[in-house]
Design a protein around this motif. Structure first.
Motif, PDB file in Angstrom:
ATOM      1  N   PHE A   4       0.817  -1.220   0.000  1.00 19.61           N
ATOM      2  CA  PHE A   4       0.000   0.000   0.000  1.00 19.61           C
ATOM      3  C   PHE A   4       0.853   1.273   0.000  1.00 19.61           C
ATOM      4  CE2 PHE A   4      -2.364  -3.398   2.113  1.00 19.61           C
ATOM      5  CZ  PHE A   4      -3.515  -3.415   1.349  1.00 19.61           C
ATOM      6  N   ILE A   5       1.946   1.280   0.783  1.00 19.51           N
ATOM      7  CA  ILE A   5       2.725   2.510   0.936  1.00 19.51           C
ATOM      8  C   ILE A   5       3.523   2.846  -0.319  1.00 19.51           C
ATOM      9  CG2 ILE A   5       4.622   3.581   2.203  1.00 19.51           C
ATOM     10  CD1 ILE A   5       3.617   2.388   4.708  1.00 19.51           C
ATOM     11  N   ILE A   7       1.511   4.641  -2.938  1.00 21.13           N
ATOM     12  CA  ILE A   7       1.144   5.985  -2.475  1.00 21.13           C
ATOM     13  C   ILE A   7       2.307   6.948  -2.675  1.00 21.13           C
ATOM     14  CG2 ILE A   7       0.593   7.357  -0.425  1.00 21.13           C
ATOM     15  CD1 ILE A   7      -1.071   4.995   0.565  1.00 21.13           C
ATOM     16  N   TRP A   8       3.519   6.518  -2.316  1.00 23.33           N
ATOM     17  CA  TRP A   8       4.704   7.350  -2.546  1.00 23.33           C
ATOM     18  C   TRP A   8       4.851   7.679  -4.026  1.00 23.33           C
ATOM     19  CZ3 TRP A   8       7.409  10.514   0.092  1.00 23.33           C
ATOM     20  CH2 TRP A   8       7.738  10.299   1.433  1.00 23.33           C
ATOM     21  N   ASP A  11       2.647   7.787  -6.315  1.00 25.69           N
ATOM     22  CA  ASP A  11       1.552   8.612  -6.826  1.00 25.69           C
ATOM     23  C   ASP A  11       1.667  10.068  -6.380  1.00 25.69           C
ATOM     24  OD1 ASP A  11      -1.183   8.869  -8.091  1.00 25.69           O
ATOM     25  OD2 ASP A  11      -1.670   9.466  -6.035  1.00 25.69           O
ATOM     26  N   PHE A  12       1.967  10.286  -5.098  1.00 18.96           N
ATOM     27  CA  PHE A  12       1.919  11.644  -4.558  1.00 18.96           C
ATOM     28  C   PHE A  12       3.228  12.416  -4.684  1.00 18.96           C
ATOM     29  CE2 PHE A  12      -1.714   9.769  -2.316  1.00 18.96           C
ATOM     30  CZ  PHE A  12      -2.668  10.744  -2.579  1.00 18.96           C
ATOM     31  N   LEU A  32      -3.255   5.387  -9.038  1.00 19.87           N
ATOM     32  CA  LEU A  32      -3.152   4.817  -7.697  1.00 19.87           C
ATOM     33  C   LEU A  32      -4.246   3.801  -7.413  1.00 19.87           C
ATOM     34  CD1 LEU A  32      -1.789   4.751  -4.926  1.00 19.87           C
ATOM     35  CD2 LEU A  32      -3.286   6.642  -4.235  1.00 19.87           C
ATOM     36  N   THR A  33      -5.494   4.157  -7.687  1.00 21.11           N
ATOM     37  CA  THR A  33      -6.610   3.265  -7.369  1.00 21.11           C
ATOM     38  C   THR A  33      -6.501   1.947  -8.131  1.00 21.11           C
ATOM     39  OG1 THR A  33      -8.043   5.183  -6.984  1.00 21.11           O
ATOM     40  CG2 THR A  33      -9.110   3.041  -7.311  1.00 21.11           C
ATOM     41  N   VAL A  50      -3.516  -0.164  -6.709  1.00 24.28           N
ATOM     42  CA  VAL A  50      -3.792  -0.820  -5.426  1.00 24.28           C
ATOM     43  C   VAL A  50      -4.736  -2.002  -5.616  1.00 24.28           C
ATOM     44  CG1 VAL A  50      -4.872  -0.531  -3.161  1.00 24.28           C
ATOM     45  CG2 VAL A  50      -3.322   1.229  -4.040  1.00 24.28           C
TER      46      VAL A  50
END
Length: 329
Positions: free
Chosen positions: A149-150, A153-154, A156-157, A168-169, A172
């Protein structure tokens, strides 16, 4: 000859390392074999292989040991923070100071920084160096699950403009079905299948490595076919290797300093150093295949991780041996 092979193996230059290098040369001279339009269904095979790898990884996880490991929360917090927070922030600092927004090698370096820790090699090196082995097993296991998960996120952001075709969606969801679901099923079947896994550890290890070799081959084959490595000379690759080695030792020193500042014991300090500084080629290869669907780009993104992986094994093994000898004395 046997002594030479043993020495090479202890510093990380084992058969798998040479096979990884061989895959790159194979991809360079036979790129058509690994392309999407190849008659060989290598991409389909690797997709199935990824799920099988993580199913048996879930079987290896012991629910009881995971529960027992929760007590040493401060150590776990430091290890996970260094893996998923300190590592990416250090790379971002260098990226803002020296980075090139159009460089896929920089993107690959940040990708390696955002990845979870290795499981097997981290635990082995902690054991050799005389560290806190139960804590190493717990943190390496948790890191692999949390990273699903992490890491996306890294990516993507923090570098959305460079993350090619990244959503991202969707990422995941795909990772959940291809990795998290098999891990969960394996964990639920731990008691039924752990005996089988223990009896066939070598076979399963060879299977894992075979899948990683296929992923590396297909990624590099597409990149070579599209001439994505044009401009990346041998000198540039050697510079990358030197930088990755320096990066590894810098992170080790930083984690040692953090541990000393928190007054950790020698055993806990070793656990932080080896679990926090290692990055997983297995998860990097399989997650990257999902997160970066363009195999042409993925080959270059994977390159810093492959270099770092080889160097962390060589340098980490030598350091662990030395620390273990000091512990015995």
């Amino acid at each position: 000859m046997a002594k030479i092979r043993d020495t090479l193996r202890r510093v990380g230059l084992n058969n798998f390392f040479f096979l990884l290098v061989g895959m790159i040369f194979w991809a360079k001279y036979f790129p058509s074999w690994g392309r999407a339009d190849s008659p060989l269904p290598l991409k389909f095979i690797t997709g199935i292989g990824i799920s099988v790898i993580f199913f048996f990884y879930g079987v290896k996880l012991s629910p009881q040991k995971l529960k027992e490991g929760l007590s040493n929360w401060k150590l776990h917090l430091v290890v996970q923070a260094t893996t998923f927070l300190v590592f990416p922030l250090v790379v971002l600092l260098f990226y803002w100071l020296f980075g090139d927004a159009d460089s896929y090698l920089w993107l690959g370096t940040f990708y390696l920084a955002a990845l979870p820790s290795t499981v097997s090699s981290s635990v082995v090196m902690v054991s050799i160096a005389g560290g806190n082995l139960p804590a190493a097993i717990f943190n390496a296991s948790i890191s692999s699950i949390v990273g699903i998960f992490i890491t996306p996120i890294w990516m993507d952001f923090m570098l959305p403009e460079a993350a090619v075709a990244f959503d991202l969606t969707t990422t995941v969801i795909r990772l959940s079905f291809q990795i998290l679901l098999p891990v969960t099923l394996g964990l639920l079947l731990h008691h039924r299948l752990i005996g089988f896994v223990n009896k066939n550890q070598l076979t399963l290890k060879n299977f894992d490595q075979a899948v990683i070799l296929l992923i590396v081959f297909t990624a590099f084959a597409e990149s070579f076919a599209e001439d994505m490595f044009a401009g990346h000379s041998t000198v540039k690759m050697l510079v990358l290797a030197v930088l990755m080695l320096g990066f590894f030792f810098m992170m080790l020193a930083l984690m040692y300093g953090i541990s000393q500042g928190l007054r950790f014991s020698r055993e806990d300090t070793i656990t932080v150093m080896f679990c926090g500084s290692k990055k997983s080629l297995v998860q990097g290869a399989v997650m990257g295949r999902v997160m970066f669907p363009d195999p042409v780009v993925f080959g270059i993104i994977l390159l810093p991780l492959m270099v770092y992986h080889a160097l962390q094994l060589m340098a980490g093994s030598a350091l662990a041996q030395k620390m273990g000898e000091q512990d015995k004395r």
